[in-house]
Design a protein around this motif. Structure first.
Motif, PDB file in Angstrom:
ATOM      1  N   TYR A  70       3.843  -1.819   5.744  1.00 40.46           N
ATOM      2  CA  TYR A  70       3.303  -2.765   6.705  1.00 40.46           C
ATOM      3  C   TYR A  70       4.371  -3.384   7.606  1.00 40.46           C
ATOM      4  O   TYR A  70       4.047  -4.147   8.489  1.00 40.46           O
ATOM      5  N   PHE A  92      -3.925 -11.967   0.200  1.00 36.64           N
ATOM      6  CA  PHE A  92      -2.617 -11.313   0.211  1.00 36.64           C
ATOM      7  C   PHE A  92      -1.810 -11.823  -0.974  1.00 36.64           C
ATOM      8  O   PHE A  92      -1.630 -13.024  -1.148  1.00 36.64           O
ATOM      9  N   VAL A  93      -1.353 -10.882  -1.788  1.00 41.20           N
ATOM     10  CA  VAL A  93      -0.657 -11.261  -3.019  1.00 41.20           C
ATOM     11  C   VAL A  93       0.787 -10.770  -3.032  1.00 41.20           C
ATOM     12  O   VAL A  93       1.128  -9.790  -2.358  1.00 41.20           O
ATOM     13  N   ASP A  96      -5.704  -0.776  -1.187  1.00 40.90           N
ATOM     14  CA  ASP A  96      -6.258  -1.710  -0.206  1.00 40.90           C
ATOM     15  C   ASP A  96      -7.232  -0.949   0.702  1.00 40.90           C
ATOM     16  O   ASP A  96      -8.357  -0.672   0.310  1.00 40.90           O
ATOM     17  N   THR A  97      -6.814  -0.570   1.903  1.00 43.54           N
ATOM     18  CA  THR A  97      -7.706   0.223   2.757  1.00 43.54           C
ATOM     19  C   THR A  97      -7.895   1.632   2.193  1.00 43.54           C
ATOM     20  O   THR A  97      -8.886   2.296   2.495  1.00 43.54           O
ATOM     21  N   GLY A  98      -6.912   2.091   1.405  1.00 45.13           N
ATOM     22  CA  GLY A  98      -6.984   3.433   0.841  1.00 45.13           C
ATOM     23  C   GLY A  98      -6.277   4.471   1.689  1.00 45.13           C
ATOM     24  O   GLY A  98      -6.180   5.639   1.303  1.00 45.13           O
ATOM     25  N   LEU A  99      -5.757   4.052   2.831  1.00 48.72           N
ATOM     26  CA  LEU A  99      -5.109   5.014   3.739  1.00 48.72           C
ATOM     27  C   LEU A  99      -3.867   5.639   3.084  1.00 48.72           C
ATOM     28  O   LEU A  99      -3.660   6.851   3.161  1.00 48.72           O
ATOM     29  N   THR A 100      -3.069   4.810   2.437  1.00 48.99           N
ATOM     30  CA  THR A 100      -1.834   5.305   1.824  1.00 48.99           C
ATOM     31  C   THR A 100      -2.136   6.334   0.739  1.00 48.99           C
ATOM     32  O   THR A 100      -1.563   7.424   0.722  1.00 48.99           O
ATOM     33  N   GLU A 107       0.661   3.070  -8.125  1.00 52.38           N
ATOM     34  CA  GLU A 107       0.703   2.253  -6.914  1.00 52.38           C
ATOM     35  C   GLU A 107       0.423   0.787  -7.244  1.00 52.38           C
ATOM     36  O   GLU A 107      -0.288   0.484  -8.195  1.00 52.38           O
ATOM     37  N   ASP A 108       0.986  -0.104  -6.458  1.00 54.30           N
ATOM     38  CA  ASP A 108       0.772  -1.532  -6.708  1.00 54.30           C
ATOM     39  C   ASP A 108      -0.653  -1.952  -6.328  1.00 54.30           C
ATOM     40  O   ASP A 108      -1.376  -2.508  -7.135  1.00 54.30           O
ATOM     41  N   ILE A 109      -1.044  -1.667  -5.074  1.00 53.01           N
ATOM     42  CA  ILE A 109      -2.362  -2.111  -4.601  1.00 53.01           C
ATOM     43  C   ILE A 109      -3.093  -0.995  -3.869  1.00 53.01           C
ATOM     44  O   ILE A 109      -2.505  -0.310  -3.033  1.00 53.01           O
ATOM     45  N   LYS A 141      -8.314  -3.884  -4.070  1.00 51.27           N
ATOM     46  CA  LYS A 141      -9.095  -4.727  -3.145  1.00 51.27           C
ATOM     47  C   LYS A 141     -10.254  -3.874  -2.656  1.00 51.27           C
ATOM     48  O   LYS A 141     -10.195  -3.289  -1.568  1.00 51.27           O
ATOM     49  N   ASP A 160       5.504  -7.533  -2.143  1.00 56.08           N
ATOM     50  CA  ASP A 160       6.268  -8.384  -1.223  1.00 56.08           C
ATOM     51  C   ASP A 160       5.433  -8.944  -0.090  1.00 56.08           C
ATOM     52  O   ASP A 160       4.346  -8.455   0.227  1.00 56.08           O
ATOM     53  N   ASN A 210      -2.187  -3.661   7.939  1.00 53.16           N
ATOM     54  CA  ASN A 210      -1.735  -2.281   7.951  1.00 53.16           C
ATOM     55  C   ASN A 210      -2.020  -1.686   9.328  1.00 53.16           C
ATOM     56  O   ASN A 210      -3.105  -1.849   9.865  1.00 53.16           O
TER      57      ASN A 210
HETATM   58  P1  IMP Z   1      -3.557   0.800   1.926  1.00 54.10           P
HETATM   59  O1  IMP Z   1      -3.017   2.027   2.551  1.00 54.10           O
HETATM   60  O2  IMP Z   1      -4.220  -0.116   2.903  1.00 54.10           O
HETATM   61  O3  IMP Z   1      -4.405   1.035   0.707  1.00 54.10           O
HETATM   62  O4  IMP Z   1      -2.291  -0.059   1.553  1.00 54.10           O
HETATM   63  C1  IMP Z   1      -1.693  -0.032   0.359  1.00 54.10           C
HETATM   64  C2  IMP Z   1      -0.335  -0.700   0.494  1.00 54.10           C
HETATM   65  O5  IMP Z   1      -0.383  -1.889   1.265  1.00 54.10           O
HETATM   66  C3  IMP Z   1       0.113  -1.119  -0.871  1.00 54.10           C
HETATM   67  O6  IMP Z   1       0.913  -0.138  -1.415  1.00 54.10           O
HETATM   68  C4  IMP Z   1       0.909  -2.351  -0.602  1.00 54.10           C
HETATM   69  O7  IMP Z   1       2.251  -1.998  -0.406  1.00 54.10           O
HETATM   70  C5  IMP Z   1       0.402  -2.896   0.691  1.00 54.10           C
HETATM   71  N1  IMP Z   1      -0.442  -4.072   0.443  1.00 54.10           N
HETATM   72  C6  IMP Z   1      -1.783  -4.160   0.580  1.00 54.10           C
HETATM   73  N2  IMP Z   1      -2.226  -5.373   0.257  1.00 54.10           N
HETATM   74  C7  IMP Z   1      -1.126  -6.071  -0.105  1.00 54.10           C
HETATM   75  C8  IMP Z   1      -0.932  -7.416  -0.586  1.00 54.10           C
HETATM   76  O8  IMP Z   1      -1.852  -8.213  -0.775  1.00 54.10           O
HETATM   77  N3  IMP Z   1       0.353  -7.755  -0.874  1.00 54.10           N
HETATM   78  C9  IMP Z   1       1.399  -6.920  -0.727  1.00 54.10           C
HETATM   79  N4  IMP Z   1       1.263  -5.658  -0.295  1.00 54.10           N
HETATM   80  C10 IMP Z   1       0.006  -5.247   0.012  1.00 54.10           C
END
Ligand code: IMP
Ligand code: MG
Length: 171
Positions: A67, A149-150, A100-104, A96-98, A128, A156, A73
């Protein structure tokens, strides 16, 4: 340190991570597994989780563009560091830590499936679910969380707070 509200305490995290490790141990009994941590956020989760996996295991790490210093993102994912070895024929668990959108993880699933692993699973400490853009699910989830946001336990905000032992909400 500013006053950050604790969402999950170090004890709650430790209990849940141990449960996931035990589940993975049962699921892959008699097999080898390769844990692939997504840098940098998953480093602490991987190190704790791996010590609860009582199997023949190896580690690898992968890095994707993050990010930056923002909470949002951009939607674009780029590979910054690939795995060191081929994952062909291996039981791969992406750590993976989180989610979120699932794109990663959608992107990383595609990258790793190209290696033709024997199996590919995802372990995400946090999920999430309401933020999902890509329809992807993790096999192992620590906790579902609302759209907040955590930070802490590896995660981080602008590269800070990764070293907090508890998972906290950024106001
Ligand atoms: P996605 O591609 O949107 O699923 O993003 C996943 C990545 O976004 C995670 O690996 C995190 O590094 C970062 N991310 C998403 N939400 C948070 C948050 O609340 N705190 C810190 N990093 C986050
Ligand atoms: Mg990450």
């Amino acid at each position: 340190m500013p006053e950050l509200k604790v969402l999950f305490s170090r004890q709650q995290i430790a209990t849940r991570v141990a449960e996931i490790g035990a589940q993975i141990t049962r699921d892959f009994q008699g097999e080898q597994v390769t844990l692939i941590g997504v840098l940098k956020g998953a480093a602490i989760f991987l190190s704790d989780l791996s010590r609860h996996i009582e199997l023949d295991a190896t580690f690898d790490f992968i890095s994707v563009s993050s990010y930056g210093n923002e909470k949002q993102n951009s939607g674009e994912v780029r590979l910054l560091k690939d795995v060191d070895q081929s994952m062909e024929g291996k039981n791969v668990i992406l750590v993976e830590d989180i989610l979120d959108t699932g794109l990663t993880l959608t992107y990383l699933t595609r990258v790793l499936n190209a290696h033709k692993p024997k199996s590919l699973r995802i372990a995400a400490l946090l999920d999430k679910t309401t933020r999902r853009v890509q329809p992807i699910k993790a096999h192992y989830v620590g906790f579902e969380i609302p759209d907040e946001f955590v930070v802490g336990y590896g995660m981080d905000y602008a590269e800070r707070y990764r070293n907090l032992a508890d998972i906290c909400v950024v106001p």
